[in-house]
Design a protein around this motif. Structure first.
Motif, PDB file in Angstrom:
ATOM      1  N   PHE A 158     -29.786   3.722   4.413  1.00 50.97           N
ATOM      2  CA  PHE A 158     -29.256   2.883   5.470  1.00 50.97           C
ATOM      3  C   PHE A 158     -29.185   3.609   6.819  1.00 50.97           C
ATOM      4  CE2 PHE A 158     -27.305   0.529   1.837  1.00 50.97           C
ATOM      5  CZ  PHE A 158     -27.947  -0.672   2.081  1.00 50.97           C
ATOM      6  N   ASP A 159     -29.240   4.958   6.774  1.00 50.15           N
ATOM      7  CA  ASP A 159     -29.235   5.704   8.037  1.00 50.15           C
ATOM      8  C   ASP A 159     -30.457   5.380   8.890  1.00 50.15           C
ATOM      9  OD1 ASP A 159     -30.587   7.164   5.829  1.00 50.15           O
ATOM     10  OD2 ASP A 159     -31.115   8.571   7.435  1.00 50.15           O
ATOM     11  N   CYS A 177     -24.152  -8.007  11.451  1.00 51.18           N
ATOM     12  CA  CYS A 177     -23.518  -6.794  10.965  1.00 51.18           C
ATOM     13  C   CYS A 177     -23.737  -6.636   9.459  1.00 51.18           C
ATOM     14  CB  CYS A 177     -22.012  -6.826  11.235  1.00 51.18           C
ATOM     15  SG  CYS A 177     -21.555  -6.933  12.974  1.00 51.18           S
ATOM     16  N   ARG A 178     -23.881  -5.403   9.034  1.00 51.52           N
ATOM     17  CA  ARG A 178     -23.926  -5.122   7.598  1.00 51.52           C
ATOM     18  C   ARG A 178     -22.503  -4.932   7.113  1.00 51.52           C
ATOM     19  NH1 ARG A 178     -24.401  -0.669   3.937  1.00 51.52           N
ATOM     20  NH2 ARG A 178     -24.453   0.900   5.606  1.00 51.52           N
ATOM     21  N   ASP A 195     -29.070   1.592  10.336  1.00 51.22           N
ATOM     22  CA  ASP A 195     -27.712   1.318  10.790  1.00 51.22           C
ATOM     23  C   ASP A 195     -27.454   1.765  12.225  1.00 51.22           C
ATOM     24  OD1 ASP A 195     -26.866   0.144   8.470  1.00 51.22           O
ATOM     25  OD2 ASP A 195     -25.840   1.913   7.684  1.00 51.22           O
ATOM     26  N   ARG A 216     -19.679  -2.134   8.070  1.00 53.71           N
ATOM     27  CA  ARG A 216     -20.411  -0.884   7.882  1.00 53.71           C
ATOM     28  C   ARG A 216     -21.257  -0.521   9.103  1.00 53.71           C
ATOM     29  NH1 ARG A 216     -18.072   2.130   4.920  1.00 53.71           N
ATOM     30  NH2 ARG A 216     -19.972   3.326   4.548  1.00 53.71           N
ATOM     31  N   SER A 217     -21.977  -1.518   9.660  1.00 47.51           N
ATOM     32  CA  SER A 217     -22.853  -1.182  10.787  1.00 47.51           C
ATOM     33  C   SER A 217     -23.341  -2.454  11.461  1.00 47.51           C
ATOM     34  CB  SER A 217     -24.064  -0.368  10.308  1.00 47.51           C
ATOM     35  OG  SER A 217     -24.934  -1.201   9.544  1.00 47.51           O
ATOM     36  N   THR A 229     -24.078   2.580  13.821  1.00 42.19           N
ATOM     37  CA  THR A 229     -22.671   2.721  13.470  1.00 42.19           C
ATOM     38  C   THR A 229     -21.821   2.808  14.732  1.00 42.19           C
ATOM     39  OG1 THR A 229     -22.962   5.111  13.277  1.00 42.19           O
ATOM     40  CG2 THR A 229     -23.178   3.796  11.269  1.00 42.19           C
ATOM     41  N   ARG A 256     -27.445   4.954  16.401  1.00 42.67           N
ATOM     42  CA  ARG A 256     -27.844   5.637  15.170  1.00 42.67           C
ATOM     43  C   ARG A 256     -27.010   6.897  15.002  1.00 42.67           C
ATOM     44  NH1 ARG A 256     -33.277   4.555  13.651  1.00 42.67           N
ATOM     45  NH2 ARG A 256     -33.086   6.272  12.173  1.00 42.67           N
ATOM     46  N   LEU A 267     -26.764  -4.349  12.446  1.00 42.79           N
ATOM     47  CA  LEU A 267     -28.163  -4.356  12.016  1.00 42.79           C
ATOM     48  C   LEU A 267     -29.116  -4.779  13.123  1.00 42.79           C
ATOM     49  CD1 LEU A 267     -28.043  -5.978   8.458  1.00 42.79           C
ATOM     50  CD2 LEU A 267     -28.559  -3.599   9.018  1.00 42.79           C
ATOM     51  N   TYR A 286     -22.058   1.862  19.770  1.00 45.44           N
ATOM     52  CA  TYR A 286     -22.875   1.655  18.580  1.00 45.44           C
ATOM     53  C   TYR A 286     -24.222   2.351  18.765  1.00 45.44           C
ATOM     54  CZ  TYR A 286     -19.476  -2.030  17.584  1.00 45.44           C
ATOM     55  OH  TYR A 286     -18.316  -2.724  17.348  1.00 45.44           O
TER      56      TYR A 286
END
Length: 350
Positions: free
Chosen positions: A313-314, A261-262, A317, A237-238, A319, A337, A240, A335
């Motif tokens: 989570f925004d 990582c999430r 994260d 997902r993202s 992404t 925000r 961290l 990667y």
């Protein structure tokens, strides 16, 4: 000899007659002096490729019949030719079975750049002033997966398999689970990329993880390591957090990047690997965020996740977006925000 064209090859043929010799030539449509021709079977072949920065990369072919002295004379002549052409550097790749050519190259000023399992690479700077060649990789990348189930608000954690006051192998790049100390009375020993450590009495909770493989994306490493250690399938997902540490004993004294990582679970039944893990469980996120029995990095990541799960989570994260690299046909992942669409296109923005 005419200069090499970008992307072309410099062919250097080692003719073994009464005396083996090395001559440099250009591959292409140009003829005349300095252009090498194909030699009969039994001749060795070196291919030098011109890189985009004006350097020459040479990979040794089978040179079983060539002695070290002849190689040194030929290489010296080739270096003089490359220097006259304005080349700025030479990268010499020597297979392990031809290591007898390392000393002759070193006598001409070549120095080690790096070594792999079956070859070594030496360099010679031909440009003006001090060498501007980049150093070899000095970092290793460890990745962990924080698998958070938003339905149950539980997170997957493990304890490494190491017992009370016993020596164990602490995987380089993965987060060290305790304050490690070298075994008293003996130097730290390295074996297959792992370091023998003296563990403290208590195992602490952490996220499953390990070293990223060459060519492997961060998210893929996290998903793979989680599955290998726990049997849980998940999806990236993202990112961290990123820990940067220098002079890491588990990284042979080099620098270490540890990325958490999430991940989102795609299965829930735990089937952990008994060779790597002592325990594995789904733990309430609030418990992990407050327990004293977790590593500092794990505690901080758990609190980030707690904040993100409550506030969005925004807010936490980083992404990934795949973008084309400057090298044709290659891509990279960036990667950051989340960026609003209006700022991606700059539509209507001054």
């Amino acid at each position: 000899m005419p200069p090499l064209l970008s992307g072309g090859y410099l062919r250097v043929v080692l003719a073994c007659a009464r005396r083996a010799r090395l001559s440099a030539g250009s591959r292409g449509s140009h003829g005349g002096p300095g252009c090498a021709r194909e030699n009969p079977a039994g001749s060795g072949l070196l291919r030098g490729e011109l890189d985009r920065y004006g350097g020459i990369s040479v990979r040794l072919a089978q040179l079983d019949s060539l002695d070290a002295d002849s190689f040194q004379r030929g290489l010296q002549a080739a270096v003089q030719q490359w220097r006259s052409e304005g080349r700025i550097a030479v990268w010499l790749h020597i297979p392990i079975l031809q290591s007898r050519f390392i000393a002759p190259a070193a006598a001409l000023g070549f120095r080690f750049h790096h070594a792999e399992s079956d070859s070594s690479t030496l360099t010679l700077w031909l440009g003006e002033g001090p060498s501007r060649l980049p150093g070899y990789a000095t970092h290793q990348v460890g990745v962990a997966g924080a698998v958070f189930d938003e339905n149950t608000r539980k997170i997957l954690v493990v304890q490494d398999r190491n017992k009370h006051s016993c020596s164990s192998y602490s995987e380089a790049g993965a987060e060290t689970t305790e304050v490690n100390k070298t075994i008293p009375g003996s130097p730290a020993s390295h074996y297959l990329g792992k370091t023998v450590m003296q563990q403290t009495l208590k195992n602490m909770w952490k996220f499953p993880g390990g070293l990223s493989e060459p060519g492997e994306d961060i998210g893929d490493t996290a998903v793979r390591e989680v599955f290998e250690e726990t049997g849980i399938q998940s999806e990236f997902r993202s990112v961290l957090s990123i820990r940067q540490q220098h002079a890491q004993p588990g990284a042979f004294g080099k620098s270490d990047m540890y990325i958490i990582c999430r991940l989102r679970p795609r299965s829930l039944a735990i089937r952990f690997c008994p060779h790597e893990c002592l325990r594995c469980e789904w733990m309430a996120l609030t418990e992990l965020a407050s327990t004293q029995n977790a590593t500092p990095v794990t505690s901080r990541a758990a609190r980030l996740l707690l904040y993100g799960s409550r506030e969005g989570f925004d807010k936490i994260d980083l992404t990934a977006e795949e973008l084309p690299a400057v090298y044709t046909g290659l891509f990279y992942k960036l990667y950051h925000r989340e960026l609003p669409d209006s700022y991606r296109t700059m539509a209507g923005l001054d």
